[in-house]
Motif scaffolding. Structure first.
Motif, PDB file in Angstrom:
ATOM      1  N   GLN A 250     -81.000 -78.628  38.479  1.00  0.00           N
ATOM      2  CA  GLN A 250     -81.776 -77.654  37.715  1.00  0.00           C
ATOM      3  C   GLN A 250     -83.221 -77.605  38.192  1.00  0.00           C
ATOM      4  O   GLN A 250     -83.853 -78.645  38.399  1.00  0.00           O
ATOM      5  CB  GLN A 250     -81.755 -77.988  36.225  1.00  0.00           C
ATOM      6  CG  GLN A 250     -82.619 -77.069  35.364  1.00  0.00           C
ATOM      7  CD  GLN A 250     -82.436 -77.314  33.882  1.00  0.00           C
ATOM      8  OE1 GLN A 250     -81.401 -76.988  33.320  1.00  0.00           O
ATOM      9  NE2 GLN A 250     -83.436 -77.912  33.247  1.00  0.00           N
TER      10      GLN A 250
ATOM     11  N   THR B 256     -74.010 -75.801  37.448  1.00  0.00           N
ATOM     12  CA  THR B 256     -73.396 -76.283  36.221  1.00  0.00           C
ATOM     13  C   THR B 256     -71.905 -76.534  36.412  1.00  0.00           C
ATOM     14  O   THR B 256     -71.200 -75.725  37.011  1.00  0.00           O
ATOM     15  CB  THR B 256     -73.596 -75.256  35.080  1.00  0.00           C
ATOM     16  OG1 THR B 256     -74.991 -75.088  34.855  1.00  0.00           O
ATOM     17  CG2 THR B 256     -72.942 -75.714  33.795  1.00  0.00           C
TER      18      THR B 256
ATOM     19  N   PHE C  92     -72.093 -72.651  27.708  1.00  0.00           N
ATOM     20  CA  PHE C  92     -73.381 -72.818  28.379  1.00  0.00           C
ATOM     21  C   PHE C  92     -74.398 -71.859  27.790  1.00  0.00           C
ATOM     22  O   PHE C  92     -74.116 -70.676  27.589  1.00  0.00           O
ATOM     23  CB  PHE C  92     -73.261 -72.548  29.882  1.00  0.00           C
ATOM     24  CG  PHE C  92     -74.599 -72.455  30.570  1.00  0.00           C
ATOM     25  CD1 PHE C  92     -75.237 -73.599  31.033  1.00  0.00           C
ATOM     26  CD2 PHE C  92     -75.236 -71.229  30.741  1.00  0.00           C
ATOM     27  CE1 PHE C  92     -76.483 -73.525  31.652  1.00  0.00           C
ATOM     28  CE2 PHE C  92     -76.481 -71.141  31.361  1.00  0.00           C
ATOM     29  CZ  PHE C  92     -77.104 -72.289  31.816  1.00  0.00           C
TER      30      PHE C  92
ATOM     31  N   TYR D 233     -70.600 -79.230  28.831  1.00  0.00           N
ATOM     32  CA  TYR D 233     -70.816 -78.908  30.235  1.00  0.00           C
ATOM     33  C   TYR D 233     -71.827 -79.906  30.799  1.00  0.00           C
ATOM     34  O   TYR D 233     -72.524 -80.602  30.045  1.00  0.00           O
ATOM     35  CB  TYR D 233     -71.306 -77.467  30.427  1.00  0.00           C
ATOM     36  CG  TYR D 233     -72.729 -77.218  29.992  1.00  0.00           C
ATOM     37  CD1 TYR D 233     -73.802 -77.430  30.862  1.00  0.00           C
ATOM     38  CD2 TYR D 233     -73.013 -76.761  28.708  1.00  0.00           C
ATOM     39  CE1 TYR D 233     -75.108 -77.204  30.467  1.00  0.00           C
ATOM     40  CE2 TYR D 233     -74.317 -76.522  28.309  1.00  0.00           C
ATOM     41  CZ  TYR D 233     -75.360 -76.749  29.181  1.00  0.00           C
ATOM     42  OH  TYR D 233     -76.652 -76.531  28.784  1.00  0.00           O
TER      43      TYR D 233
ATOM     44  N   THR E 146     -75.012 -80.388  33.654  1.00  0.00           N
ATOM     45  CA  THR E 146     -75.963 -79.809  34.599  1.00  0.00           C
ATOM     46  C   THR E 146     -76.035 -80.695  35.837  1.00  0.00           C
ATOM     47  O   THR E 146     -76.426 -81.863  35.760  1.00  0.00           O
ATOM     48  CB  THR E 146     -77.367 -79.677  33.969  1.00  0.00           C
ATOM     49  OG1 THR E 146     -77.285 -78.845  32.810  1.00  0.00           O
ATOM     50  CG2 THR E 146     -78.353 -79.065  34.951  1.00  0.00           C
TER      51      THR E 146
END
Length: 265
Positions: free
Chosen positions: A52, A67, A37, A47, A49
């Motif tokens: 956000q 995350t 990340f 990864y 998200t």
């Protein structure tokens, strides 16, 4: 002369002092066995998200991110602030939303080489020779000496899990100086070998294979944080770039936090 920044791709990408941009993008970084990340947009891999929110202004930058990594899930809150003409306070906190593995937890600073004459850490003076070696110590301050000013980076507060230990390092790489404020495993739960190159996108070997290799003391010593302490020079080995790392398992609710002050003058 007031500090002035530009926020680009979720990072402090430019920082102006005496009308000159003295940095390359700063950020926050962490990794598990497979995923990496980076707060900087489009830099990490493997990864997802989940949530956000990014807000920034003339003197503030805030990020609120959830995350999902390959080996965990956490909630990151970032709060950076220009407090006056010479100081920036940076704060980053990650709280585990489930049991999660960590290789490290990093607050990143980068500076253009041409503005810095040398670095100082742990009473040692570092000259830029493009070694890319991590000059890493359990300290809370790094100094970068320029021709017309001095930069000080100080850890002012932190929350370090019991299984981890705080460090800072200075690295002379290409045309920049890199400073990391970094938590690393001290009491780890597994050891892995990563293939750290572009075509593999830094993937781990199967855990059983890592265990077999690292059970041989000479190989373990050769691979342990290899690229950080003694980067490969042999073209074939450099291309493969095998590195062994410890991984720590943190529990749901565990917290990692940095609060760091940047001063220039």
């Amino acid at each position: 002369m007031m500090l002035r920044w530009e926020i680009i791709n979720n990072t402090i990408a430019r920082l102006y002092y005496n009308h000159q941009n003295i940095i390359k993008p700063w950020g926050i970084e962490t990794a598990d066995s497979s995923a990496f990340f980076s707060l900087e947009k489009d830099v990490g891999y493997r990864y997802k998200t989940l949530q956000q929110s990014i807000h920034h202004g003339t003197h503030t930058f805030c990020a609120d991110i959830k995350t999902k990594m390959r080996e965990g899930q956490w909630h990151l809150q970032v709060s950076d602030k220009i407090t006056d003409a010479h100081n920036i306070i940076r704060r980053a906190e990650a709280v585990c939303l489930e049991d999660s593995y960590f290789m490290d937890f990093v607050m990143r600073f980068r500076f253009k080489k041409k503005f810095i004459k040398h670095a100082e850490i742990a009473d040692k003076k570092i000259i830029h020779n493009n070694t890319n070696v991590y000059n890493q110590y359990p300290v809370n301050k790094v100094v970068l000496q320029g021709s017309d000013y001095k930069i000080k980076i100080d850890i002012t507060n932190s929350t370090v899990p019991e299984k981890m230990k705080p460090f800072m390092y200075v690295r002379d790489a290409d045309d920049e100086w890199v400073v990391h404020v970094r938590m690393l495993p001290e009491d780890w739960d597994k050891e892995i070998i990563k293939v750290c190159n572009r075509w593999a996108q830094t993937r781990p070997l199967p855990l059983w294979m890592s265990r077999v290799i690292l059970n041989i003391p000479s190989l373990k010593k050769h691979l342990w944080y290899r690229n950080e302490v003694n980067p490969y020079k042999n073209p074939v080995l450099k291309r493969m770039n095998l590195n062994a790392f410890p991984m720590v398992k943190l529990l749901k609710g565990d917290c990692l936090m940095w609060e760091v002050n940047f001063n220039i003058g």
